[in-house]
Design a protein around this motif. Structure first.
Motif, PDB file in Angstrom:
ATOM      1  N   ALA A  60       3.311 -22.068 -21.872  1.00  0.00           N
ATOM      2  CA  ALA A  60       3.358 -21.743 -20.439  1.00  0.00           C
ATOM      3  C   ALA A  60       4.692 -21.171 -19.966  1.00  0.00           C
ATOM      4  CB  ALA A  60       3.018 -22.985 -19.621  1.00  0.00           C
ATOM      5  N   HIS A  61       5.686 -21.136 -20.861  1.00  0.00           N
ATOM      6  CA  HIS A  61       6.977 -20.577 -20.426  1.00  0.00           C
ATOM      7  C   HIS A  61       7.824 -20.180 -21.630  1.00  0.00           C
ATOM      8  CE1 HIS A  61      10.334 -19.950 -17.608  1.00  0.00           C
ATOM      9  NE2 HIS A  61      11.097 -20.368 -18.602  1.00  0.00           N
ATOM     10  N   CYS A  62       8.068 -18.904 -21.747  1.00  0.00           N
ATOM     11  CA  CYS A  62       8.838 -18.442 -22.897  1.00  0.00           C
ATOM     12  C   CYS A  62       9.547 -17.140 -22.548  1.00  0.00           C
ATOM     13  CB  CYS A  62       7.874 -18.206 -24.062  1.00  0.00           C
ATOM     14  SG  CYS A  62       8.733 -17.900 -25.603  1.00  0.00           S
ATOM     15  N   HIS A  63      10.630 -16.862 -23.269  1.00  0.00           N
ATOM     16  CA  HIS A  63      11.332 -15.578 -23.148  1.00  0.00           C
ATOM     17  C   HIS A  63      11.487 -15.039 -24.569  1.00  0.00           C
ATOM     18  CE1 HIS A  63      13.191 -16.797 -19.132  1.00  0.00           C
ATOM     19  NE2 HIS A  63      12.892 -17.966 -19.655  1.00  0.00           N
ATOM     20  N   LEU A  64      10.531 -14.247 -25.023  1.00  0.00           N
ATOM     21  CA  LEU A  64      10.617 -13.726 -26.403  1.00  0.00           C
ATOM     22  C   LEU A  64      11.777 -12.745 -26.577  1.00  0.00           C
ATOM     23  CD1 LEU A  64       6.829 -13.264 -27.283  1.00  0.00           C
ATOM     24  CD2 LEU A  64       8.320 -15.213 -27.792  1.00  0.00           C
ATOM     25  N   SER A  84      18.711 -22.825 -18.224  1.00  0.00           N
ATOM     26  CA  SER A  84      18.440 -22.412 -19.592  1.00  0.00           C
ATOM     27  C   SER A  84      18.587 -20.912 -19.815  1.00  0.00           C
ATOM     28  CB  SER A  84      17.069 -22.865 -20.017  1.00  0.00           C
ATOM     29  OG  SER A  84      16.127 -22.433 -19.069  1.00  0.00           O
ATOM     30  N   HIS A  85      18.646 -20.158 -18.785  1.00  0.00           N
ATOM     31  CA  HIS A  85      18.796 -18.718 -19.024  1.00  0.00           C
ATOM     32  C   HIS A  85      19.815 -18.225 -18.052  1.00  0.00           C
ATOM     33  CE1 HIS A  85      15.016 -20.064 -20.138  1.00  0.00           C
ATOM     34  NE2 HIS A  85      14.845 -20.346 -18.891  1.00  0.00           N
ATOM     35  N   GLY A  86      20.752 -17.518 -18.508  1.00  0.00           N
ATOM     36  CA  GLY A  86      21.721 -16.969 -17.588  1.00  0.00           C
ATOM     37  C   GLY A  86      21.730 -15.476 -17.679  1.00  0.00           C
ATOM     38  N   THR A 231       8.820 -18.805 -11.616  1.00  0.00           N
ATOM     39  CA  THR A 231      10.268 -18.826 -11.375  1.00  0.00           C
ATOM     40  C   THR A 231      10.877 -20.085 -11.993  1.00  0.00           C
ATOM     41  OG1 THR A 231      11.941 -18.473  -9.650  1.00  0.00           O
ATOM     42  CG2 THR A 231      10.219 -20.089  -9.161  1.00  0.00           C
ATOM     43  N   HIS A 232      12.213 -20.089 -12.088  1.00  0.00           N
ATOM     44  CA  HIS A 232      12.941 -21.284 -12.521  1.00  0.00           C
ATOM     45  C   HIS A 232      13.439 -21.996 -11.269  1.00  0.00           C
ATOM     46  CE1 HIS A 232      13.480 -18.294 -15.801  1.00  0.00           C
ATOM     47  NE2 HIS A 232      13.353 -19.326 -16.599  1.00  0.00           N
ATOM     48  N   LEU A 233      13.178 -23.284 -11.160  1.00  0.00           N
ATOM     49  CA  LEU A 233      13.579 -23.991  -9.936  1.00  0.00           C
ATOM     50  C   LEU A 233      14.127 -25.379 -10.240  1.00  0.00           C
ATOM     51  CD1 LEU A 233      13.505 -23.868  -6.754  1.00  0.00           C
ATOM     52  CD2 LEU A 233      11.341 -25.092  -6.914  1.00  0.00           C
ATOM     53  N   THR A 341       7.989 -23.542 -24.431  1.00  0.00           N
ATOM     54  CA  THR A 341       9.121 -23.650 -25.374  1.00  0.00           C
ATOM     55  C   THR A 341      10.425 -23.153 -24.774  1.00  0.00           C
ATOM     56  OG1 THR A 341       8.669 -21.458 -26.248  1.00  0.00           O
ATOM     57  CG2 THR A 341       7.684 -23.332 -27.419  1.00  0.00           C
ATOM     58  N   ASP A 342      10.342 -22.347 -23.685  1.00  0.00           N
ATOM     59  CA  ASP A 342      11.528 -21.642 -23.219  1.00  0.00           C
ATOM     60  C   ASP A 342      11.994 -20.695 -24.336  1.00  0.00           C
ATOM     61  OD1 ASP A 342      13.398 -20.940 -21.338  1.00  0.00           O
ATOM     62  OD2 ASP A 342      13.994 -22.985 -20.908  1.00  0.00           O
ATOM     63  N   SER A 343      13.203 -20.163 -24.246  1.00  0.00           N
ATOM     64  CA  SER A 343      13.597 -19.163 -25.254  1.00  0.00           C
ATOM     65  C   SER A 343      14.333 -19.815 -26.415  1.00  0.00           C
ATOM     66  CB  SER A 343      14.495 -18.109 -24.624  1.00  0.00           C
ATOM     67  OG  SER A 343      15.849 -18.506 -24.697  1.00  0.00           O
TER      68      SER A 343
END
Ligand SMILES: [Zn+2]
Length: 431
Positions: A60-64, A84-86, A231-233, A341-343
């Motif tokens: 449900a959430h990833c940045h390949l 987790s992501h900047g 979005t990230h919140l 998993t996120d990135s």
């Protein structure tokens, strides 16, 4: 084709011992006991033997984009917290000072350190590197049983060059912190690229990198085009500090790059998100993280009638040493909670098996079947595919996987224990 297995875990009632699934084209035509299925359906029989057959997983959430950053940035531990992501320094936006000098950081102790670290890594990458990274990520996700992914990309323009091997919702990750006057243009440009994808949505990155106007514009598009938003919140302590107290390293960092900080010093991130004009918390929203919620935030959630979907990324959460994810409280309020998993900039594999195990370590009281729902039924609902994905049911898409399973334990326990690559996987009816 008829696929027989020791047990069929449908996520739609109890597992079926000596079960089978009939697949026709890209759909599940029938499911039940092997004898019944064989009597009712024609076709080649594939016997998977001592295995559990289950619905393909949904990340449900990833940045390949950042698959190639595995192991490049050390985790935040002591006194650390972060987002987790900047991706504050997108290559098409002006980078800042030493962020892009390419020097490998020795330690990441604050969010500002982490932003510098990921921006330094990103500055070394070309569009071709990103394409390779995304393709590697798809291959890895599929190897670990993922058949559907919600993937955020900072490079929507690359989508037409990628052939996804699994079902993909492409979300354009949008940031206008360095150019808020261009917010509509940034959104519209991304939509131009996204429209080549079968399933797409928009992802204003976070309240601290995307302007109010950018969020509103995305919501207008979502209403018009009937698309999803994510979005990230409320991910980090620093984000809470920035918005509620107008202080802290994230506040100082964003102020230093010229962000208008007039929205800081009064409200929590959740209050800002829900309180925006235009009926924020449309059912379209899939919200990642929510680690930082105050008591008054919970009161607000209780009063608010809308229930957006929530994604928790247990291993990325641990990497950043975030505050405890309030799983029980959110669940009690009726939120649909999914795993992602996120990135790989903040995780070490794209395996949802690993993610389920990490979740179980922090919530040992939750039964394995409920945890399995967080990578099947729940994310299918978040993607508004509750009638096509996440279960083995007649008429649903034939997205399936199999893992070894014997009589020594329940199928759910054995699924959660499975470690390694999945040998048998079907995506959209194809092996
Ligand atoms: Zn993320």
């Amino acid at each position: 084709m008829i696929i027989r297995a020791r047990t069929v875990v449908t996520m739609d009632g109890a597992p079926i011992e000596n079960g089978a699934v009939a697949v026709s084209g890209n759909q599940i035509a029938d499911v039940g006991k092997f004898d019944e299925i064989r009597a009712r359906n024609a076709g080649e029989i594939v016997d998977l033997g001592e295995q559990a057959l289950l619905p393909g997983f949904i990340n449900a959430h990833c940045h390949l984009d950042y698959t190639c950053l595995r192991g490049k940035i050390p985790p935040l531990r002591a006194a650390a917290d972060s987002c987790s992501h900047g991706p504050v320094g997108r290559p098409n936006l002006p980078a800042l000072g030493d962020e892009s000098t390419g020097h490998r950081p020795v330690a990441t102790e604050s969010f500002a350190d982490w932003i510098r670290a990921i921006n330094a890594e990103k500055a070394k990458l070309s569009p071709n590197d990103y394409i390779a990274s995304i393709n590697d990520g798809f291959a890895e996700a599929k190897r670990f049983g993922t058949t559907t992914i919600a993937n955020l990309t900072a490079f929507a323009e690359l989508i037409p060059q990628i052939r996804e091997p699994i079902r993909t919702w492409w979300f354009a990750e949008l940031i206008d912190v360095r150019a808020p006057e261009r917010s509509n243009e940034i959104v519209d440009l991304a939509i131009g690229s996204l429209k080549s994808a079968p399933n797409w949505g928009l992802a204003p990155h976070a309240l601290f990198t995307a302007s109010k106007n950018l969020y509103s514009h995305c919501e207008e598009v979502a209403r018009r085009e009937d698309i999803l938003l994510t979005t990230h919140l409320a991910e980090s302590r620093e984000e809470m500090e920035m918005f509620r107290d107008a202080s802290g390293p994230l506040y100082e960092f964003l102020k230093s790059i010229g962000r208008n900080m007039s929205d800081c010093g009064r409200q929590t991130p959740l209050e800002l998100f829900l309180g925006a004009p235009g009926g924020r918390a449309l059912p379209h929203w899939i919200v990642s993280h929510l680690n930082e919620l105050t008591e008054s935030d919970f009161d607000l959630l209780e009063r608010s009638e809308r229930r957006f979907h929530v994604v928790h990324s247990p291993r990325s959460h641990d990497y950043f040493n975030h505050s405890r994810f309030p799983f029980e409280k959110l669940r009690a309020l009726g939120f649909n909670i999914c795993l992602g998993t996120d990135s790989l900039a903040s995780n070490d594999s794209l395996s949802l098996f690993d993610e389920m195990r990490a979740f179980r370590r922090s919530e040992p009281g939750i039964s394995p079947d409920k945890i399995l729902k967080m990578v099947t039924v729940n994310p299918a609902r978040a993607l508004r595919q509750e009638n096509t994905l996440g279960r083995i049911r007649r008429g649903f898409r034939a997205d399936l996987l199999a893992v070894r399973c014997n009589e020594r334990d329940t199928p759910f326990e054995q699924i959660l224990e499975f470690d390694g690559s999945v040998d048998w996987i079907m995506v959209n009816g194809k092996l």
